[in-house]
Scaffold this active site. Structure first.
Site, mmCIF file in Angstrom:
data_model
loop_
_atom_site.group_PDB
_atom_site.id
_atom_site.type_symbol
_atom_site.label_atom_id
_atom_site.label_comp_id
_atom_site.label_asym_id
_atom_site.label_seq_id
_atom_site.Cartn_x
_atom_site.Cartn_y
_atom_site.Cartn_z
ATOM 1 N N LYS A 117 6.200 -0.194 8.988
ATOM 2 C CA LYS A 117 6.023 1.194 9.437
ATOM 3 C C LYS A 117 7.378 1.698 9.942
ATOM 4 O O LYS A 117 8.365 0.964 9.998
ATOM 5 C CB LYS A 117 4.990 1.298 10.557
ATOM 6 C CG LYS A 117 3.610 0.745 10.237
ATOM 7 C CD LYS A 117 2.880 1.543 9.183
ATOM 8 C CE LYS A 117 1.520 0.926 8.861
ATOM 9 N NZ LYS A 117 0.890 1.545 7.685
ATOM 10 N N SER B 238 0.844 -1.202 0.000
ATOM 11 C CA SER B 238 0.000 0.000 0.000
ATOM 12 C C SER B 238 0.874 1.244 0.000
ATOM 13 O O SER B 238 2.099 1.168 0.036
ATOM 14 C CB SER B 238 -0.900 0.004 1.244
ATOM 15 O OG SER B 238 -0.131 0.247 2.408
ATOM 16 N N SER C 274 1.032 3.524 2.402
ATOM 17 C CA SER C 274 1.133 4.101 3.747
ATOM 18 C C SER C 274 2.544 4.592 4.082
ATOM 19 O O SER C 274 2.715 5.365 5.011
ATOM 20 C CB SER C 274 0.687 3.086 4.796
ATOM 21 O OG SER C 274 1.602 2.017 4.895
ATOM 22 N N SER D 214 -2.412 6.228 6.752
ATOM 23 C CA SER D 214 -1.680 5.104 7.333
ATOM 24 C C SER D 214 -2.422 4.573 8.547
ATOM 25 O O SER D 214 -2.656 5.302 9.516
ATOM 26 C CB SER D 214 -0.263 5.549 7.737
ATOM 27 O OG SER D 214 0.396 4.505 8.438
#
Length: 321
Positions: free
Chosen positions: A183, A126, A128, A286
């Protein structure tokens, strides 16, 4: 053994097929571990039982051939057919069910060891982590920096280097550990992380955030505000969407949620011991620790550090922070 091997291979194929079509939730680490164990058992059986047995049968045939040839030579016959020689070669030939098991063991073992203890590939699913990482980036994850872990059960066996603010980390998604997420580490144990009105502070100190040229999101074809941010010694870029609200909508109930305070301005969280606060670089797009909570140390997979391929843009290949 051919029938048993057929059933084993069918079981593997059924598992992969059911996983592919979404009938079950697959676990590649477990599948690779089981494949290494099964093919390893076949390799041992081949090395210490089946191969010696075939060699003994071939040696017996060759001895019989030599005896026959000597007897024929005594009768003055020197030209004999080679059918028995071909029969000896067939006796030594590895059957198909060993080709597909013992023959694959060295390759599976190397892949298993590399993936478990050195580097694991990962695909960015994705946006994010834009602009640092884009959808479709194929990256490498370092599995030993933060300490070696046993495959499948993910138990740490060496200490390694502690996670640092600014590291880009792959981890098991706390609400669903069978999924991998990626992340950036924003808060380490003991930190108080505040993200209010789209401004990040750690332990009361504002994180450096300098304006950069606007970023064109190729997926939505929108211009987003871009900033240079520095977390620890990591300099990287982040994105903000001016039209997105500052508050966190729909935060779930998660362990240590009492450590977080939500308001219309955003969220403030005190990071518990053994936990980490993660955020995506695309801050307003996110799903991260603001929504589902802290990441326990036991969920850490490794440090992401290198884009090894992007089939849509070869220029993205290289290291990143």
């Amino acid at each position: 053994m051919a029938l048993i091997t057929s059933l084993v291979l069918a079981a593997f194929a059924s598992y992969v097929g059911a996983w592919y079509f979404g009938a079950i939730e697959g676990n590649f680490a477990l599948l690779l571990f089981v494949a290494a164990v099964v093919t390893g058992l076949y390799w041992l059986a081949e090395r210490f039982y089946f191969l010696p047995k075939r060699e003994a049968a071939a040696a017996k045939l060759e001895a019989s051939m030599a005896e026959r040839n000597a007897r024929l030579a005594g009768q003055g016959i020197t030209q004999v057919d080679t059918a028995d020689t071909k029969a000896s070669e067939r006796l030594l030939m590895q059957p198909w069910w060993l080709d597909w098991t013992a023959g694959l063991f060295p390759v599976i073992l190397v892949v298993f060891l590399l993936r478990s203890f050195l580097y694991e590939p990962f695909k960015i699913p994705s946006g994010s982590m834009m602009p640092t990482l884009l959808t479709g980036d194929l990256i490498l994850v370092n599995k030993f920096t933060y300490g070696l872990r046993l495959p499948v059960i993910n138990t740490k066996i060496t200490d390694g280097t502690p996670l640092a603010r600014g590291d880009v980390v792959v981890f098991r998604y706390p609400p669903k550990p069978s999924m991998d997420y990626i992340k950036r580490v924003v808060g380490i144990p003991g930190d108080e992380v505040a993200y209010l009105n789209k401004k990040l502070t750690i332990n009361g100190q504002p994180v450096s955030k300098d304006a950069a040229p606007d970023y064109l999101d190729g997926e939505s074809m929108r211009l987003l505000k871009q900033f240079d941010e520095k977390l620890g010694d990591k300099q990287h870029k982040i994105l903000n969407d001016e039209g997105a609200p500052s508050f966190v909508p729909g935060a779930s109930d998660f362990p240590f949620r009492e450590n977080c305070r939500y308001s219309v301005e955003g969220v403030v969280c005190k990071v518990p011991a053994g936990q980490y606060f993660m955020m995506g670089d695309n801050r307003d797009n996110s799903a991260d620790s603001r929504f589902w909570g802290f990441v326990p140390d036991k969920n850490i997979v490794g440090r992401a550090f290198f884009v090894w391929m992007n089939f849509g843009d070869f220029g993205r290949i290289g290291p990143f922070q």
